[in-house]
Write a protein that holds these residues in place. Structure first.
Motif, PDB file in Angstrom:
ATOM      1  N   LEU A  47       6.193   0.824 -14.476  1.00  0.00           N
ATOM      2  CA  LEU A  47       5.465   1.766 -13.634  1.00  0.00           C
ATOM      3  C   LEU A  47       4.281   1.113 -12.923  1.00  0.00           C
ATOM      4  CD1 LEU A  47       4.699   5.428 -14.549  1.00  0.00           C
ATOM      5  CD2 LEU A  47       3.119   4.075 -13.241  1.00  0.00           C
ATOM      6  N   ALA A  48       3.462   0.350 -13.637  1.00  0.00           N
ATOM      7  CA  ALA A  48       2.275  -0.260 -13.016  1.00  0.00           C
ATOM      8  C   ALA A  48       2.666  -1.225 -11.909  1.00  0.00           C
ATOM      9  CB  ALA A  48       1.427  -0.964 -14.072  1.00  0.00           C
ATOM     10  N   ASP A  49       3.663  -2.055 -12.158  1.00  0.00           N
ATOM     11  CA  ASP A  49       4.112  -3.024 -11.151  1.00  0.00           C
ATOM     12  C   ASP A  49       4.714  -2.301  -9.941  1.00  0.00           C
ATOM     13  OD1 ASP A  49       4.924  -5.766 -10.251  1.00  0.00           O
ATOM     14  OD2 ASP A  49       6.932  -4.900 -10.516  1.00  0.00           O
ATOM     15  N   TRP A  50       5.561  -1.303 -10.204  1.00  0.00           N
ATOM     16  CA  TRP A  50       6.196  -0.566  -9.120  1.00  0.00           C
ATOM     17  C   TRP A  50       5.156   0.139  -8.254  1.00  0.00           C
ATOM     18  CZ3 TRP A  50       6.360   4.366  -7.308  1.00  0.00           C
ATOM     19  CH2 TRP A  50       7.383   4.690  -6.422  1.00  0.00           C
ATOM     20  N   ALA A  51       4.203   0.808  -8.894  1.00  0.00           N
ATOM     21  CA  ALA A  51       3.186   1.540  -8.134  1.00  0.00           C
ATOM     22  C   ALA A  51       2.347   0.599  -7.281  1.00  0.00           C
ATOM     23  CB  ALA A  51       2.289   2.344  -9.075  1.00  0.00           C
ATOM     24  N   GLU A  52       1.982  -0.535  -7.827  1.00  0.00           N
ATOM     25  CA  GLU A  52       1.194  -1.495  -7.045  1.00  0.00           C
ATOM     26  C   GLU A  52       1.972  -1.969  -5.825  1.00  0.00           C
ATOM     27  OE1 GLU A  52      -1.843  -3.522  -5.555  1.00  0.00           O
ATOM     28  OE2 GLU A  52      -1.991  -2.145  -7.233  1.00  0.00           O
ATOM     29  N   ARG A  53       3.225  -2.325  -6.028  1.00  0.00           N
ATOM     30  CA  ARG A  53       4.059  -2.866  -4.949  1.00  0.00           C
ATOM     31  C   ARG A  53       4.481  -1.799  -3.938  1.00  0.00           C
ATOM     32  NH1 ARG A  53       7.640  -4.357  -8.063  1.00  0.00           N
ATOM     33  NH2 ARG A  53       9.226  -2.825  -7.586  1.00  0.00           N
ATOM     34  N   GLU A  54       4.962  -0.658  -4.432  1.00  0.00           N
ATOM     35  CA  GLU A  54       5.575   0.349  -3.552  1.00  0.00           C
ATOM     36  C   GLU A  54       4.585   1.364  -2.980  1.00  0.00           C
ATOM     37  OE1 GLU A  54       8.680   0.222  -2.520  1.00  0.00           O
ATOM     38  OE2 GLU A  54       9.284  -1.415  -3.832  1.00  0.00           O
ATOM     39  N   ILE A  55       3.429   1.524  -3.632  1.00  0.00           N
ATOM     40  CA  ILE A  55       2.453   2.500  -3.154  1.00  0.00           C
ATOM     41  C   ILE A  55       1.211   1.807  -2.603  1.00  0.00           C
ATOM     42  CG2 ILE A  55       0.923   4.403  -3.786  1.00  0.00           C
ATOM     43  CD1 ILE A  55       2.987   5.170  -5.954  1.00  0.00           C
ATOM     44  N   PHE A  56       0.512   1.073  -3.454  1.00  0.00           N
ATOM     45  CA  PHE A  56      -0.831   0.622  -3.098  1.00  0.00           C
ATOM     46  C   PHE A  56      -0.851  -0.597  -2.182  1.00  0.00           C
ATOM     47  CE2 PHE A  56      -1.199   2.951  -7.125  1.00  0.00           C
ATOM     48  CZ  PHE A  56      -1.861   4.055  -6.610  1.00  0.00           C
ATOM     49  N   ALA A  57      -0.135  -1.659  -2.508  1.00  0.00           N
ATOM     50  CA  ALA A  57      -0.153  -2.865  -1.668  1.00  0.00           C
ATOM     51  C   ALA A  57       0.542  -2.643  -0.330  1.00  0.00           C
ATOM     52  CB  ALA A  57       0.487  -4.042  -2.405  1.00  0.00           C
ATOM     53  N   SER A  58       1.452  -1.673  -0.282  1.00  0.00           N
ATOM     54  CA  SER A  58       2.228  -1.438   0.947  1.00  0.00           C
ATOM     55  C   SER A  58       1.858  -0.126   1.639  1.00  0.00           C
ATOM     56  CB  SER A  58       3.720  -1.449   0.618  1.00  0.00           C
ATOM     57  OG  SER A  58       4.025  -0.419  -0.306  1.00  0.00           O
ATOM     58  N   ARG A  59       0.743   0.478   1.233  1.00  0.00           N
ATOM     59  CA  ARG A  59       0.219   1.697   1.865  1.00  0.00           C
ATOM     60  C   ARG A  59       1.255   2.823   1.938  1.00  0.00           C
ATOM     61  NH1 ARG A  59      -2.826   0.092   7.176  1.00  0.00           N
ATOM     62  NH2 ARG A  59      -0.725   0.579   7.849  1.00  0.00           N
ATOM     63  N   GLY A  60       1.769   3.208   0.784  1.00  0.00           N
ATOM     64  CA  GLY A  60       2.752   4.278   0.708  1.00  0.00           C
ATOM     65  C   GLY A  60       2.181   5.624   1.122  1.00  0.00           C
ATOM     66  N   HIS A  61       3.065   6.489   1.631  1.00  0.00           N
ATOM     67  CA  HIS A  61       2.646   7.816   2.090  1.00  0.00           C
ATOM     68  C   HIS A  61       3.812   8.789   1.955  1.00  0.00           C
ATOM     69  CE1 HIS A  61      -0.021  10.518   4.286  1.00  0.00           C
ATOM     70  NE2 HIS A  61       1.073  10.982   4.854  1.00  0.00           N
ATOM     71  N   LEU A  62       3.524   9.968   1.404  1.00  0.00           N
ATOM     72  CA  LEU A  62       4.522  11.015   1.205  1.00  0.00           C
ATOM     73  C   LEU A  62       4.288  12.190   2.144  1.00  0.00           C
ATOM     74  CD1 LEU A  62       4.594  11.251  -2.681  1.00  0.00           C
ATOM     75  CD2 LEU A  62       6.621  11.089  -1.250  1.00  0.00           C
ATOM     76  N   GLU A  63       5.344  12.618   2.810  1.00  0.00           N
ATOM     77  CA  GLU A  63       5.342  13.860   3.602  1.00  0.00           C
ATOM     78  C   GLU A  63       6.400  14.749   2.975  1.00  0.00           C
ATOM     79  OE1 GLU A  63       3.815  14.624   6.748  1.00  0.00           O
ATOM     80  OE2 GLU A  63       2.633  12.787   6.786  1.00  0.00           O
ATOM     81  N   VAL A  64       5.985  15.789   2.276  1.00  0.00           N
ATOM     82  CA  VAL A  64       6.899  16.637   1.514  1.00  0.00           C
ATOM     83  C   VAL A  64       7.581  17.644   2.436  1.00  0.00           C
ATOM     84  CG1 VAL A  64       7.109  18.270  -0.391  1.00  0.00           C
ATOM     85  CG2 VAL A  64       5.516  16.331  -0.567  1.00  0.00           C
ATOM     86  N   ASP A  65       8.913  17.662   2.378  1.00  0.00           N
ATOM     87  CA  ASP A  65       9.705  18.594   3.176  1.00  0.00           C
ATOM     88  C   ASP A  65      10.149  19.808   2.383  1.00  0.00           C
ATOM     89  OD1 ASP A  65       9.609  17.016   5.501  1.00  0.00           O
ATOM     90  OD2 ASP A  65      11.311  15.822   4.824  1.00  0.00           O
ATOM     91  N   ASN A  66      10.334  19.636   1.057  1.00  0.00           N
ATOM     92  CA  ASN A  66      10.892  20.712   0.248  1.00  0.00           C
ATOM     93  C   ASN A  66      10.449  20.518  -1.195  1.00  0.00           C
ATOM     94  OD1 ASN A  66      13.012  21.867  -1.601  1.00  0.00           O
ATOM     95  ND2 ASN A  66      13.856  22.552   0.350  1.00  0.00           N
TER      96      ASN A  66
END
Length: 108
Positions: A47-66
């Motif tokens: 989880l920590a590695d994934w979150a750093e790579r996929e969210i924080f280092a790569s500026r992740g952003h969620l737009e919720v549709d449903n």
């Protein structure tokens, strides 16, 4: 039609989306149970590695549709600097104390 993060039904999921979109590592970590787990496309990840790579280092952003399952399942457009934008699904398990015990994501 996008659902504004402040209008999401589940408080833990609402806070998760807000922390991701704000790139707030501390708020993100505070939402998780100490032994929280996650999976991406059906495979358990660190989880920590994934979150750093996929969210924080790569500026992740969620737009919720449903949202469904009382707000604990989302379909969203997820974008980051690594992969661009994709349609994704998110499912959350929230413990009795309100902390996220597990989340699963993947392409929808």
């Amino acid at each position: 039609m996008t659902i504004q993060p402040t209008r999401l039904r589940d408080p833990a999921v609402r806070a998760f989306v807000a922390a991701v979109n704000a790139h707030d590592r501390e708020a993100f970590r505070a939402l998780l149970a100490p032994d929280a787990t996650m999976a991406d496309d059906g495979f358990d990840r660190d989880l920590a590695d994934w979150a750093e790579r996929e969210i924080f280092a790569s500026r992740g952003h969620l737009e919720v549709d449903n949202e469904s399952r009382g707000g604990r399942a989302l379909v969203a457009r997820y974008a980051n600097d690594t992969w661009g934008e994709m349609r994704t699904r998110w499912a959350f398990t929230v413990a009795e104390d309100g902390k996220i015990a597990r989340f699963e994501t993947g392409q929808a």
